[in-house]
Scaffold this motif. Structure first.
Motif, short mmCIF file in Angstrom:
data_model
loop_
_atom_site.label_atom_id
_atom_site.label_comp_id
_atom_site.label_asym_id
_atom_site.label_seq_id
_atom_site.Cartn_x
_atom_site.Cartn_y
_atom_site.Cartn_z
N GLN A 1 0.84 -1.19 0.00
CA GLN A 1 0.00 0.00 0.00
C GLN A 1 0.88 1.25 0.00
O GLN A 1 2.08 1.18 0.27
CB GLN A 1 -0.88 0.03 1.26
N SER B 1 -2.08 5.26 2.90
CA SER B 1 -3.13 4.27 3.03
C SER B 1 -2.84 3.30 4.17
O SER B 1 -3.74 2.92 4.92
CB SER B 1 -3.29 3.51 1.71
N ARG C 1 -3.67 4.64 7.59
CA ARG C 1 -5.09 4.81 7.86
C ARG C 1 -5.85 3.49 7.93
O ARG C 1 -7.06 3.48 8.16
CB ARG C 1 -5.73 5.68 6.77
N ASP C 2 -5.17 2.37 7.72
CA ASP C 2 -5.84 1.07 7.64
C ASP C 2 -5.88 0.40 9.01
O ASP C 2 -4.86 -0.10 9.49
CB ASP C 2 -5.11 0.18 6.63
N SER D 1 -12.53 -1.01 -2.91
CA SER D 1 -11.48 -0.10 -3.35
C SER D 1 -10.33 -0.86 -3.99
O SER D 1 -9.38 -0.25 -4.49
CB SER D 1 -10.93 0.69 -2.15
N TRP E 1 -14.93 2.12 -5.39
CA TRP E 1 -14.55 3.32 -4.67
C TRP E 1 -13.44 4.00 -5.46
O TRP E 1 -12.36 3.43 -5.65
CB TRP E 1 -14.07 2.97 -3.27
N ASP E 2 -13.70 5.22 -5.94
CA ASP E 2 -12.74 5.92 -6.78
C ASP E 2 -11.92 6.90 -5.94
O ASP E 2 -12.33 8.02 -5.68
CB ASP E 2 -13.48 6.67 -7.89
N GLU E 3 -10.75 6.44 -5.51
CA GLU E 3 -9.89 7.26 -4.65
C GLU E 3 -9.39 8.49 -5.38
O GLU E 3 -9.04 9.50 -4.75
CB GLU E 3 -8.69 6.42 -4.18
N GLU E 4 -9.35 8.44 -6.71
CA GLU E 4 -8.84 9.57 -7.49
C GLU E 4 -9.89 10.65 -7.73
O GLU E 4 -9.56 11.74 -8.21
CB GLU E 4 -8.31 9.07 -8.85
N PRO F 1 -14.79 11.29 -3.52
CA PRO F 1 -15.15 9.88 -3.68
C PRO F 1 -16.53 9.53 -3.14
O PRO F 1 -17.25 8.72 -3.71
CB PRO F 1 -14.05 9.14 -2.92
N LEU G 1 -13.42 3.26 4.82
CA LEU G 1 -14.28 3.78 3.76
C LEU G 1 -15.68 4.10 4.28
O LEU G 1 -16.27 5.13 3.95
CB LEU G 1 -14.37 2.77 2.61
N GLN H 1 -16.09 7.33 6.12
CA GLN H 1 -16.10 8.50 5.24
C GLN H 1 -17.50 8.75 4.68
O GLN H 1 -17.96 9.89 4.59
CB GLN H 1 -15.11 8.31 4.09
#
Length: 368
Positions: A104, A108, A111-112, A224, A254-257, A261, A282, A285
């Motif tokens: 990762q 990321s 935050r996991d 994701s 899930w579109d992180e870009e 999102p 996720l 959020q």
């Protein structure tokens, strides 16, 4: 020394292949692992020189050390000190370290919550067998080199594989290295890498029965990481179980870009009344941001997480989630690795699966 520095790489490789072939032919049915003598022959040095390099001594010139490492790498050779560890270990522990290589991004990874639980779960079992954890977070293009280097330079006694991918390239790589490994997740039967898998049938039944009881008939699973093996399996198992309950399941990404999102996800959900997201990171959020774009949780939309941790308690409403036995999985994986390093056989293990923890992020489905 018979091998020049300029021709060391090619010469080492040719000698390595020849030595490897000879060693393989001499022992039918045995583990075809090259010896330190084969490395010394390939590099054109003495056995003691090879030993000095891999024991960290500085009395070997950098050029010679490089040639020795090239020969060892060509042979996929790694010093085997398990026997010496056994002889000097009064408690019977034979390992030193297991390797965990994560691909990762650093952001990321931080935050996991899963990795926090995994590392905490590994601490006790590792201490009991006298092992430590070697952990690194690297970009995907550096992953293979880390496995090769850690194994050939004897930095670890085995690897713990996480986030298995479809046709995971690590499996054939570790096979070619004759490296010891255990995976968190199902592995191919022919891979010789045992896996620790979860029996998720009961957890899935709980999740779907909970949503069905609230009147939800159209749900979506949000991932994701569609390239991971467990993502495909989750889609298949959840969809099959939903059909038996006259429910439909969509797959959403899930579109992180995306610039937002959560807004992109909620805009694509259509008539779905409940979302099951891959992780609590996720899902939190969505719960936190959805009201800002006019979607109330759980009045307009129920939100669930496939993973559970302390993070699920931070948002309001708190997350309904599937709690996984991460600590038991970690303990089982360490036990398998410990047995394999001792030369014992080890097969894949299925541990009890997730259980549903109902909180306030799910409610009666809103009628149109």
């Amino acid at each position: 020394m018979g091998t020049s520095a300029s021709g060391s790489a090619a010469g080492a490789a040719r000698s390595a292949r020849a030595a490897g072939s000879a060693g393989a032919a001499g022992s039918a049915g045995a583990a075809r692992r090259p010896t330190i003598a084969a490395v010394a022959q390939a590099a054109g040095v003495s056995v003691s020189a090879v030993s000095h390099v891999f024991n960290g001594r500085t009395n070997i010139s950098p050029e010679t050390a490089r040639r020795i490492r090239e020969a060892a790498d060509a042979l996929n050779w790694r010093p085997n000190l398990a026997g010496r560890r056994v002889s000097r270990s009064s408690g019977g522990a034979v390992g030193n370290s297991i390797g965990l290589v994560v691909t990762q991004s650093e952001e990321s990874f931080r935050r996991d919550p899963f990795f926090i639980r995994l590392i905490a779960g590994l601490t006790g079992p590792l201490a009991r067998v006298g092992w430590s954890l070697s952990l690194t977070v690297v970009p995907p293009d550096e992953e293979a080199q880390v496995y090769r280097q850690w194994w050939t330079e004897q930095r670890v006694d085995g690897f713990l594989l996480v986030d298995l991918r479809t046709k995971d390239p690590r499996i054939p790589l570790l096979r070619s290295l004759s490296a010891t490994a255990v995976a968190l997740g199902p592995t191919p039967v022919t891979s010789a890498v045992p896996g620790v898998t979860l029996d998720d049938e009961s957890g899935l039944a709980e999740l779907l029965d909970h949503l069905a009881g609230l009147g939800h008939r159209r749900i979506a699973r949000v991932t994701s990481a569609p390239g991971l093996a467990h993502s495909r399996r989750r889609n298949q198992v959840l969809s099959a179980a939903a059909r038996r309950r006259d429910m439909s399941v969509r797959s959403l990404a899930w579109d992180e870009e995306a610039s937002d999102p959560v807004a992109a996800l909620l805009g694509a959900r259509g008539d779905v009344t409940a979302l099951v997201l891959d992780s609590e990171a996720l899902a939190t959020q969505v719960v936190a941001h959805a009201p800002e774009i006019g979607v109330r949780v759980p009045v307009d939309l129920s939100v669930l997480s496939w993973e559970d941790s302390w993070v699920s308690e931070l948002v309001r409403p708190r997350l309904t989630a599937l709690s996984a036995p991460v600590e038991e999985s970690a303990r089982t994986a360490v036990d398998l690795l410990h047995r394999m390093v001792r030369g014992e056989s080890a097969a894949s293990v299925v541990v009890p699966g997730r259980r549903l923890v109902v909180r306030e992020s799910t409610a009666q489905a809103r009628r149109s």
